[in-house]
Design an enzyme around this catalytic site. Structure first.
Site, PDB file in Angstrom:
ATOM      1  N   ASN A   9       0.868  -1.180   0.000  1.00 29.39           N
ATOM      2  CA  ASN A   9       0.000   0.000   0.000  1.00 29.39           C
ATOM      3  C   ASN A   9       0.905   1.231   0.000  1.00 29.39           C
ATOM      4  O   ASN A   9       1.456   1.596   1.026  1.00 29.39           O
ATOM      5  CB  ASN A   9      -0.892  -0.030   1.258  1.00 29.39           C
ATOM      6  CG  ASN A   9      -1.731   1.233   1.387  1.00 29.39           C
ATOM      7  OD1 ASN A   9      -1.826   2.026   0.456  1.00 29.39           O
ATOM      8  ND2 ASN A   9      -2.341   1.416   2.548  1.00 29.39           N
ATOM      9  N   TRP A  10       1.043   1.833  -1.164  1.00 26.66           N
ATOM     10  CA  TRP A  10       1.952   2.976  -1.296  1.00 26.66           C
ATOM     11  C   TRP A  10       1.384   4.272  -0.733  1.00 26.66           C
ATOM     12  O   TRP A  10       2.083   5.280  -0.657  1.00 26.66           O
ATOM     13  CB  TRP A  10       2.321   3.187  -2.776  1.00 26.66           C
ATOM     14  CG  TRP A  10       3.392   2.267  -3.250  1.00 26.66           C
ATOM     15  CD1 TRP A  10       3.956   1.226  -2.571  1.00 26.66           C
ATOM     16  CD2 TRP A  10       4.047   2.319  -4.525  1.00 26.66           C
ATOM     17  NE1 TRP A  10       4.914   0.627  -3.336  1.00 26.66           N
ATOM     18  CE2 TRP A  10       4.998   1.267  -4.535  1.00 26.66           C
ATOM     19  CE3 TRP A  10       3.918   3.129  -5.642  1.00 26.66           C
ATOM     20  CZ2 TRP A  10       5.821   1.029  -5.641  1.00 26.66           C
ATOM     21  CZ3 TRP A  10       4.731   2.885  -6.737  1.00 26.66           C
ATOM     22  CH2 TRP A  10       5.676   1.852  -6.729  1.00 26.66           C
ATOM     23  N   LYS A  11       0.098   4.285  -0.429  1.00 27.58           N
ATOM     24  CA  LYS A  11      -0.543   5.512   0.063  1.00 27.58           C
ATOM     25  C   LYS A  11      -0.224   6.665  -0.905  1.00 27.58           C
ATOM     26  O   LYS A  11      -0.101   6.426  -2.101  1.00 27.58           O
ATOM     27  CB  LYS A  11      -0.102   5.807   1.501  1.00 27.58           C
ATOM     28  CG  LYS A  11      -0.255   4.557   2.378  1.00 27.58           C
ATOM     29  CD  LYS A  11      -0.074   4.794   3.835  1.00 27.58           C
ATOM     30  CE  LYS A  11      -0.274   3.480   4.578  1.00 27.58           C
ATOM     31  NZ  LYS A  11      -0.196   3.590   6.010  1.00 27.58           N
ATOM     32  N   HIS A 101      -9.754   1.335   4.575  1.00 29.64           N
ATOM     33  CA  HIS A 101      -8.473   1.498   5.271  1.00 29.64           C
ATOM     34  C   HIS A 101      -8.668   2.500   6.412  1.00 29.64           C
ATOM     35  O   HIS A 101      -9.426   3.462   6.283  1.00 29.64           O
ATOM     36  CB  HIS A 101      -7.399   1.995   4.286  1.00 29.64           C
ATOM     37  CG  HIS A 101      -6.039   2.021   4.902  1.00 29.64           C
ATOM     38  ND1 HIS A 101      -5.623   3.036   5.724  1.00 29.64           N
ATOM     39  CD2 HIS A 101      -5.010   1.122   4.850  1.00 29.64           C
ATOM     40  CE1 HIS A 101      -4.387   2.763   6.148  1.00 29.64           C
ATOM     41  NE2 HIS A 101      -4.000   1.621   5.624  1.00 29.64           N
ATOM     42  N   GLU A 103      -7.024   4.920   7.450  1.00 26.48           N
ATOM     43  CA  GLU A 103      -6.794   6.333   7.110  1.00 26.48           C
ATOM     44  C   GLU A 103      -8.019   6.910   6.391  1.00 26.48           C
ATOM     45  O   GLU A 103      -8.346   8.083   6.542  1.00 26.48           O
ATOM     46  CB  GLU A 103      -5.514   6.477   6.268  1.00 26.48           C
ATOM     47  CG  GLU A 103      -4.279   6.340   7.153  1.00 26.48           C
ATOM     48  CD  GLU A 103      -3.047   5.781   6.466  1.00 26.48           C
ATOM     49  OE1 GLU A 103      -2.967   5.791   5.225  1.00 26.48           O
ATOM     50  OE2 GLU A 103      -2.139   5.317   7.189  1.00 26.48           O
ATOM     51  N   GLU A 176      -5.725  -4.511  10.586  1.00 24.51           N
ATOM     52  CA  GLU A 176      -4.665  -3.522  10.770  1.00 24.51           C
ATOM     53  C   GLU A 176      -4.938  -2.706  12.033  1.00 24.51           C
ATOM     54  O   GLU A 176      -5.702  -1.734  11.995  1.00 24.51           O
ATOM     55  CB  GLU A 176      -4.621  -2.571   9.564  1.00 24.51           C
ATOM     56  CG  GLU A 176      -4.280  -3.254   8.260  1.00 24.51           C
ATOM     57  CD  GLU A 176      -3.696  -2.244   7.271  1.00 24.51           C
ATOM     58  OE1 GLU A 176      -2.571  -2.461   6.824  1.00 24.51           O
ATOM     59  OE2 GLU A 176      -4.355  -1.238   6.973  1.00 24.51           O
ATOM     60  N   GLY A 182       2.214   2.631  10.574  1.00 25.03           N
ATOM     61  CA  GLY A 182       3.154   3.734  10.370  1.00 25.03           C
ATOM     62  C   GLY A 182       3.843   4.181  11.649  1.00 25.03           C
ATOM     63  O   GLY A 182       4.464   5.238  11.689  1.00 25.03           O
ATOM     64  N   SER A 221       3.130  -1.883  10.312  1.00 25.05           N
ATOM     65  CA  SER A 221       4.583  -1.961  10.496  1.00 25.05           C
ATOM     66  C   SER A 221       5.162  -3.348  10.206  1.00 25.05           C
ATOM     67  O   SER A 221       6.051  -3.821  10.918  1.00 25.05           O
ATOM     68  CB  SER A 221       4.978  -1.476  11.889  1.00 25.05           C
ATOM     69  OG  SER A 221       4.577  -0.124  12.066  1.00 25.05           O
ATOM     70  N   GLY A 242       2.734  -0.991   4.304  1.00 22.94           N
ATOM     71  CA  GLY A 242       2.810   0.420   3.930  1.00 22.94           C
ATOM     72  C   GLY A 242       4.245   0.841   3.725  1.00 22.94           C
ATOM     73  O   GLY A 242       4.855   0.574   2.686  1.00 22.94           O
ATOM     74  N   GLY A 243       4.817   1.489   4.728  1.00 22.92           N
ATOM     75  CA  GLY A 243       6.160   2.071   4.636  1.00 22.92           C
ATOM     76  C   GLY A 243       7.208   1.150   4.019  1.00 22.92           C
ATOM     77  O   GLY A 243       7.959   1.565   3.130  1.00 22.92           O
TER      78      GLY A 243
HETATM   79  P1  PGA Z   1       2.615   0.514   7.611  1.00 22.56           P
HETATM   80  O1  PGA Z   1       1.183   0.731   6.921  1.00 22.56           O
HETATM   81  O2  PGA Z   1       3.162  -0.797   7.096  1.00 22.56           O
HETATM   82  O3  PGA Z   1       3.437   1.695   7.196  1.00 22.56           O
HETATM   83  O4  PGA Z   1       2.388   0.443   9.086  1.00 22.56           O
HETATM   84  C1  PGA Z   1       0.300  -0.334   6.730  1.00 22.56           C
HETATM   85  C2  PGA Z   1      -0.992   0.160   6.125  1.00 22.56           C
HETATM   86  O5  PGA Z   1      -1.476   1.228   6.507  1.00 22.56           O
HETATM   87  O6  PGA Z   1      -1.562  -0.502   5.234  1.00 22.56           O
END
Ligand code: PGA
Length: 259
Positions: A9-11, A101, A103, A176, A182, A221, A242-243
């Site tokens: 997930n590149w956001k 998600h 966010e 999640e 993050g 994470s 994500g990251g």
């Molecule tokens: P993260 O994000 O790996 O940076 O914690 C995961 C996500 O929000 O899908």
């Protein structure tokens, strides 16, 4: 045996060049040449403007990597400025979409009802299908207050009620915990496994076979150092990353942890 899924997930990160290079480099790292196929599914969810670029890159290198959106609108078309429809995703060769998600829920106010509507819209399209990955998770306050299971149960129930349990044959789930996204703080394999098991138990109240076959990814994470232990848990069927998915070597290492 559930086939694992590792999703990036590149956001709101990346560029056209990054999407293109990432696909070809990842394909080389995981699939070698000629393509032998993978023992698990790999999904790349770049930002909307790069979905087409990523799809073309996949086609060009004959890769099994799939492309997904980070969100989608629940309506077919109309006056919804800034939104993207399922038909548009189909048009770009997009095979998955994240739905709900945290966010999207927290920053853009997506409610359980809206998330359910998006999920229903996704499972309603075929030829080609756009498979929703239903995201759910509790905040740190909710966890501390002992509400993790009730929050998850409510997030899940609103979708089951709207879409029906059978819809989960065409969908995946991602757990999640919001406090792990993050933040560098990962749920321990035991913490994650316990919630994954709970989600499966909730699903099995409606259908044991579906509860058994649905994939439940862990997100929050995930890194090369913790991926293998997380993915080896009985009810964890891959990850939503994500990251650590922004760097191709780190994402490839996470994918390999699923082998
Ligand atoms: P993260 O994000 O790996 O940076 O914690 C995961 C996500 O929000 O899908």
């Amino acid at each position: 045996m559930r086939r694992k899924l590792i999703a990036a997930n590149w956001k709101m990160h990346g560029s056209s060049a990054m999407a293109q290079n990432f696909v070809s480099e990842l394909s080389l790292m995981l699939e070698k040449s000629p393509v032998k196929g993978l023992a698990y599914d790999v999904l790349l969810c770049p930002a909307m403007p790069y979905l087409g670029v990523a799809s073309s890159a996949v086609e060009k290198c004959g890769s099994a990597i799939k492309v997904g959106a980070q969100t989608v609108n629940e309506f077919e078309q109309g006056a919804y400025t800034g939104e993207t429809s399922l038909g548009m995703l189909q048009d770009l060769g997009v095979q998955y979409s994240l739905v709900g998600h945290s966010e999207r829920r927290e920053i853009y106010g997506e409610t359980n009802e809206l998330v359910a509507a998006k999920f229903v819209a996704c499972v309603g399209v075929t030829d080609p299908a756009v498979r929703p990955i239903l995201c759910m998770g509790e905040t740190i306050e909710q966890r501390k207050a002992g509400q993790t299971e009730s929050v998850i149960a409510e997030q899940l129930a609103s979708v089951i009620n709207a879409a029906g349990i059978e819809a989960f044959a065409k969908a995946d789930i991602a757990y999640e915990p919001v406090w792990a996204i993050g933040t560098g703080e990962t749920a321990t394999p035991a913490q994650a496994q316990s919630v994954h098991q709970f989600i499966r138990a909730e699903l099995s109240k409606k259908s044991e076979s579906l509860a058994d076959s649905v994939r439940i990814l862990y997100g929050g994470s995930v890194k090369p150092v913790n991926a293998a232990e997380l993915f080896s848990q009985q009810d964890i069927d891959g990850g939503l990353v994500g990251g650590a998915s922004l760097d191709v070597e780190s994402f490839a290492a996470i994918c390999k942890a699923a082998e």
